[in-house]
Design a protein around this motif. Sequence first.
Motif, short mmCIF file in Angstrom:
data_model
loop_
_atom_site.label_atom_id
_atom_site.label_comp_id
_atom_site.label_asym_id
_atom_site.label_seq_id
_atom_site.Cartn_x
_atom_site.Cartn_y
_atom_site.Cartn_z
N ALA A 172 -5.55 7.00 3.96
CA ALA A 172 -6.85 7.02 4.63
C ALA A 172 -7.67 8.24 4.22
O ALA A 172 -8.89 8.16 4.03
CB ALA A 172 -6.67 6.98 6.14
N GLU A 173 -7.00 9.38 4.09
CA GLU A 173 -7.70 10.61 3.70
C GLU A 173 -8.34 10.45 2.32
O GLU A 173 -9.44 10.96 2.07
CB GLU A 173 -6.73 11.79 3.71
CG GLU A 173 -6.36 12.25 5.12
CD GLU A 173 -5.30 13.34 5.12
OE1 GLU A 173 -4.63 13.51 4.06
OE2 GLU A 173 -5.13 14.00 6.17
N ALA A 174 -7.67 9.71 1.44
CA ALA A 174 -8.24 9.46 0.10
C ALA A 174 -9.51 8.63 0.18
O ALA A 174 -10.33 8.65 -0.75
CB ALA A 174 -7.20 8.76 -0.78
N GLU B 247 -11.33 -2.29 1.20
CA GLU B 247 -11.94 -2.09 2.52
C GLU B 247 -10.91 -1.83 3.61
O GLU B 247 -11.28 -1.54 4.75
CB GLU B 247 -12.78 -3.32 2.90
CG GLU B 247 -13.96 -3.56 1.98
CD GLU B 247 -14.80 -4.73 2.44
OE1 GLU B 247 -15.35 -4.65 3.56
OE2 GLU B 247 -14.90 -5.71 1.69
N LEU B 248 -9.61 -1.93 3.27
CA LEU B 248 -8.58 -1.89 4.30
C LEU B 248 -7.61 -0.72 4.20
O LEU B 248 -6.70 -0.60 5.00
CB LEU B 248 -7.75 -3.19 4.26
CG LEU B 248 -8.51 -4.51 4.38
CD1 LEU B 248 -7.54 -5.68 4.33
CD2 LEU B 248 -9.33 -4.56 5.66
N ARG B 249 -7.79 0.17 3.22
CA ARG B 249 -6.78 1.19 2.98
C ARG B 249 -6.59 2.13 4.17
O ARG B 249 -5.51 2.71 4.35
CB ARG B 249 -7.14 2.00 1.73
CG ARG B 249 -7.14 1.17 0.46
CD ARG B 249 -7.42 2.03 -0.77
NE ARG B 249 -7.64 1.22 -1.95
CZ ARG B 249 -6.67 0.70 -2.70
NH1 ARG B 249 -5.41 0.95 -2.38
NH2 ARG B 249 -6.95 -0.03 -3.75
N VAL C 192 -6.94 1.21 7.39
CA VAL C 192 -6.66 0.48 8.62
C VAL C 192 -5.22 0.67 9.11
O VAL C 192 -5.00 0.82 10.32
CB VAL C 192 -7.02 -1.01 8.47
CG1 VAL C 192 -6.61 -1.80 9.71
CG2 VAL C 192 -8.51 -1.17 8.20
N PRO C 193 -4.18 0.65 8.25
CA PRO C 193 -2.83 0.85 8.79
C PRO C 193 -2.66 2.18 9.53
O PRO C 193 -1.94 2.23 10.54
CB PRO C 193 -1.95 0.82 7.53
CG PRO C 193 -2.73 0.02 6.54
CD PRO C 193 -4.16 0.37 6.80
N ALA C 194 -3.35 3.22 9.08
CA ALA C 194 -3.25 4.51 9.78
C ALA C 194 -3.90 4.43 11.15
O ALA C 194 -3.38 4.99 12.13
CB ALA C 194 -3.91 5.61 8.94
N VAL C 195 -5.05 3.74 11.24
CA VAL C 195 -5.70 3.55 12.54
C VAL C 195 -4.76 2.79 13.47
O VAL C 195 -4.58 3.15 14.64
CB VAL C 195 -7.04 2.81 12.39
CG1 VAL C 195 -7.66 2.56 13.77
CG2 VAL C 195 -8.00 3.60 11.52
N ALA C 196 -4.15 1.71 12.96
CA ALA C 196 -3.25 0.90 13.78
C ALA C 196 -2.06 1.73 14.25
O ALA C 196 -1.68 1.67 15.43
CB ALA C 196 -2.77 -0.31 12.97
N GLY C 197 -1.47 2.52 13.34
CA GLY C 197 -0.30 3.32 13.71
C GLY C 197 -0.62 4.37 14.75
O GLY C 197 0.14 4.56 15.71
N LEU C 198 -1.74 5.07 14.58
CA LEU C 198 -2.11 6.09 15.56
C LEU C 198 -2.52 5.47 16.88
O LEU C 198 -2.21 6.01 17.96
CB LEU C 198 -3.25 6.95 15.00
CG LEU C 198 -2.88 7.85 13.80
CD1 LEU C 198 -4.12 8.52 13.24
CD2 LEU C 198 -1.84 8.89 14.20
N SER C 199 -3.20 4.33 16.83
CA SER C 199 -3.61 3.66 18.08
C SER C 199 -2.40 3.22 18.89
O SER C 199 -2.41 3.25 20.12
CB SER C 199 -4.48 2.43 17.77
OG SER C 199 -5.71 2.80 17.20
N LEU D 32 0.82 -1.21 0.00
CA LEU D 32 0.00 0.00 0.00
C LEU D 32 0.85 1.26 0.00
O LEU D 32 0.47 2.27 -0.58
CB LEU D 32 -0.94 -0.01 1.21
CG LEU D 32 -2.06 -1.05 1.19
CD1 LEU D 32 -2.90 -0.96 2.46
CD2 LEU D 32 -2.94 -0.89 -0.04
N VAL D 33 2.00 1.21 0.68
CA VAL D 33 2.95 2.32 0.64
C VAL D 33 4.35 1.75 0.47
O VAL D 33 4.63 0.62 0.86
CB VAL D 33 2.89 3.19 1.92
CG1 VAL D 33 1.51 3.77 2.13
CG2 VAL D 33 3.34 2.40 3.14
N GLU D 34 5.24 2.52 -0.13
CA GLU D 34 6.62 2.10 -0.29
C GLU D 34 7.36 2.33 1.02
O GLU D 34 7.38 3.45 1.53
CB GLU D 34 7.29 2.89 -1.42
CG GLU D 34 6.72 2.59 -2.80
CD GLU D 34 6.97 1.16 -3.24
OE1 GLU D 34 7.98 0.58 -2.78
OE2 GLU D 34 6.15 0.62 -4.02
#
Length: 633
Positions: free
Chosen positions: A434-436, A408-410, A412-419, A226-228
Amino acid sequence: MSDEHAGYSGADSGPNSDSRPIVYDLAPNCTVDDIETDSYYHAVVNGVVEYGIFVDISDSVSGLIHESNLSADYEVGDRLVVRLDDIRENGDIAFAEDTPDDYRTETVEHEPTITPISDLTVGETVTIEGTVAQIKQTGGPTVFRIADDSGIVAAAAFEEAGVRAFPTVELDDVVRMTGNVEDHEGSRQLEVDGLSLLDGEKADEVRARIEAALDERAAPEVVEPLVEWPAFEKLRDDLEDVAQLLRRTVLEGRPIRVRHHADGDGMCASVPVQLALERLITEVHDDPDAPRHLFKRLPSKAPFYEMEDVTRDLNFALEGRARHGQKLPFLLMLDNGSTEEDVPAYENLAHYDVPIAVVDHHHPDPEAVDSLLDAHVNPYLHDEDYRITTGMMCVELARMIHPDVTDELRHVPAVAGLSDRSKAEVMDDYIALAEAEGYDREDLLDIGEALDYAAHWLRYNDGASIVNDVLNVGCDDRARHEELVEFLSTRAERDVERQLEAAEPHLEHERLDSGANLYRIDLDMWAHRFTYPAPGKTTGKLHDRKVTETGEPVITIGYGPDFAVLRSDGVRLDIPRMVAELNEEVVGGGVSGGGHLVVGSIKFVSGMREEVIDSLVEKMAEADIDEELSTTA
């Protein structure tokens, strides 16, 4: 009949071969696929008519000998040798009475056409070969689940209502089944007419074919990240290994049980994997109800796999095997499971050969756990650290299992990182992703808070529907997701404020020699108990407030009768190392625990609390200041 059929040797050759004519004795289950014109067969008369006699050469192959081809009179039950004259287009078979001189007899076993399970069509009569993945006795038929190199199908065999059909058949046996393919509540099901156990070379051949195909079919899907992120790429091969293990587990029909840390990152890890596996299970079994029987997700009661949890899981699995004829499950540990504290539970499972895989980002004890695991993914094993959260890893793992879940998961990594307060260099990229999808930073923080709040009140239930709705993964109503997040995060914020108002005045402060601020509080005395937030969250919130107020390095200890929760900002504590040292140095303290460099928890004997906390503070005073670990840097 062709050379591929068992028992048929074709024309003899060589100086020592037996050149006598062959008369074939067909096994009862032989069909027209096993016969050839101009070949000889042993036959039995089954009917006498004016124009000839009808004979059987197997249970399903019969034909006429016309009177012009008869040299004697026959009665029903008489035996003779016949030659196959013709197989007509309408299926009628014509024989002639013909006994060769000085013949020899060869037995022909029926080798049916084997239909791959993936090719089964409702209305057809077929033969399948495969291994037994499940044996479930119902009030009516016995239902076998058969797995071959192409898929899995339910096969219903009826002996007598509630009575086990084919009682000698066991899990993992190799079998051949014949029957009719029918529609059963929207799924294909084989109505079994016959079953035979295969053994020896034939069973080995079938197993080898299935093994080779499963290895190929289980290969993880190739997906672009999803990201490099070069640091993450170090883990990709390990994640692909776990994806292959999980895909193969589904293809074999084995149940999967997931245990995960009961916090935001743990749920951001487990829910995507659940979504991917449930979709794969549905496809493989051609049954929308299959995931309910083959997948279970539960939060762990502690930040490790404790004996209470493993005993419950094992008992559940053994009951499933006894009641539903299932294999014992594959255990997947997420966001915990890497430490020595997990070893007793793993050793318990080892008695039953339960396979285990771990995906975690807490500081591991590979020497303690790896010999008990089938796979272990952890950034520390590749000289990385906890900033690569388990939720980030498991989103990629889920996509390797079933790429269709990606959209459906794009977020989720941001939620996990911030949590999990990740300081990953790609957090901005994850947040942009996530903003996209329509989530700003505040939305993501609210989702994380709502997940923690839901997890607290769910206790140790999976809360599948509400967790999916909060995370908006597998949720079919975006408006409901938004309303639920707003409600839960607002309630969480209110409860946190109440807790901090009660606890903060009782924080004790001192300045360590290193210049760091140390705050400590007795949560058993000065915080509301049995409500939200729990001690770990309470300590974290107090810590965050002091970090913001001081703008300096801060260490916070929240403790109770037999535990302490540790947080640091701008100080390199190396909590796993401290725990190991405390266990050796505080004799009789019974110290255990773990965590990351800056977040952790320990347990100890309550009577030794003062000694453990004092020793812990001494170690913290010696810890180095590290601006790279500061959220205010």
